[in-house]
Design an enzyme around this catalytic site. Structure first.
Site: not given
Ligand code: CTP
Length: 402
Positions: A212-213
């Site tokens: 993810g980020n």
């Protein structure tokens, strides 16, 4: 949520018996989330007390240019009051005040405020039926409307004189819904549908892990809220985010992965007028997501990644009537990269934020943007809150649509 939520409403009260109903009016506005200030003509205080109105509005109430009892004798600034208001409602509006407003007479604080107000002005006449029918009153009403003021017509019914006929002030509930409808009908994005993507995407490695980020979704949610406040029907497709949004014009669709975001965006794209893709979509996802939790075994683990579908580019490729806006988060060669994306993805505009600018990008409450349109004209903005940035973005889009 009401279009009046968060709005500043200045209520002007004049000396008619219907003034007693303004207590309900203040309460109704406050209930909708508006902030209310009251300005009265001196004679209207015979019908309702400033104390009632200041208690309900939680703001001081003024009726004179300065308060005699106040030893500092501070000036009650009509210009400030007029500038403060998003909307000015004069209710009840007596024949006397209407005539003065129509002729620019300025012998009390309320009239001076009216003359200095820059916001939309509504007035709700209230008087006896013969006064309402009188040619001079009709002239005042026509003149005031020709100036751009909006009349909330009086209704028919029993009047204070005991006579029955036209001249009763509209009921507080009807005044409020009249203003809500009028405000809504004049919003620049009324009747438009806007699709917004926001937040990160999570790409599963196995049932418990993902790639993810750090995107918080703040920028996209602020754009969604702004577009809805401007009257648009908003479809907000959000990746995993803690952001909350409560707006009756926003339909929030939660997704997790880039694939799900792609499917949701394509589902609605044909029906929208504007699409703004602010999501930080993962560019790569694990080629095969394990169905069981991956156990710790060897010294190293290799995960093969495959590119995700580029949602923005795919929408650009099938663009018809839509105004399509993308985002570019860059660290170097910012303008060049953003212009490249704009052209490659067939966009109408791109919003560039550079990670070299302090306060821009992920997880902050602020952002600093440059908007580039398809003619490669660029407009740079100061560092601002994401809410203010969202307003700049929407205003820019509106200016291109009209
Ligand atoms: N975007 C998208 N789908 C993807 C990747 C990106 O819709 N799979 C959108 C983003 O929402 C954003 C724009 O594309 O509006 C720019 O994303 P970015 O990741 O900066 O651009 P890329 O084209 O992926 O280029 P790069 O990663 O090389 O900067």
């Amino acid at each position: 949520m009401s279009v009046l939520s968060g709005k500043k409403i200045l209520l002007g009260i004049t000396a008619g018996i219907a003034a007693y109903k303004t207590a309900s009016l203040v309460r109704l506005f406050i209930k909708l989330g508006a902030e209310v200030k009251v300005v009265m003509t001196p004679a209207s205080k015979d019908f309702i007390t400033p104390l009632t109105l200041s208690t309900l509005s939680k703001n001081p109430v003024h009726s004179t240019f300065y308060d005699k009892e106040d030893e500092n004798e501070l000036w009650n600034n009509h210009v400030d009051l007029g500038l403060w208001a998003d909307y000015f409602l004069i209710a009840p509006a007596t024949a006397n005040t209407l005539s003065k407003m129509a002729n620019g007479t300025c012998n009390n604080l309320l009239l001076a405020t009216y003359l200095s107000a820059k916001c939309p002005v509504y007035f709700a006449p209230a008087m006896d039926l013969d006064m309402y029918k009188h040619n001079s009153t009709k002239q005042s009403l026509d003149k005031l409307q020709s100036f751009g003021n909006v009349m909330i017509p009086a209704t028919s019914g029993e009047l204070a004189s005991g006579l029955v006929g036209e001249g009763r002030m509209a009921e507080p509930e009807d005044i409020v819904s009249f203003i809500e409808k009028d405000v809504l009908s004049k919003l620049p994005l009324k009747g438009k549908k806007v699709l917004i993507t926001a937040g990160p995407t999570y790409e599963a490695i196995d049932p418990v892990r993902f790639i993810g980020n750090h995107s918080s979704g703040k920028m996209g949610f602020a754009i969604a809220n702004t577009a809805a406040n401007l009257g648009a029907e908003v479809i907000l497709i959000s990746g995993p985010s803690h952001q909350k949004i409560q707006h009756s014009f926003v339909d929030r669709i939660d997704v997790v992965s880039a694939n799900q975001m792609y499917a949701a965006a394509h589902k609605y794209y044909n029906s929208v007028d504007i699409a703004i893709l602010s999501a930080a979509v993962a560019d790569y996802a694990p080629k095969n997501s394990a169905s069981q939790k991956i156990k710790k075994k060897d010294a190293s683990l290799e995960i093969q990644l495959a590119p995700t579908k580029d949602i923005l580019a795919s929408l650009g490729a099938i663009k018809k009537h839509q105004y399509l806006v993308g985002f570019a988060l860059e660290t170097n060669n910012e303008l060049e990269n953003a212009k490249g994306k704009l052209q490659r993805k067939n966009l109408d505009a791109i919003v560039l934020n550079s990670l070299q600018d302090k306060g821009a990008g992920f997880a902050t409450d602020t952002n600093k943007i440059t908007i580039i349109d398809k003619d490669l004209k660029q407009k740079s903005f100061e560092l601002k809150s994401k809410v203010a940035v969202a307003k700049d973005i929407m205003n820019e889009i509106i200016s291109k649509l009209s």
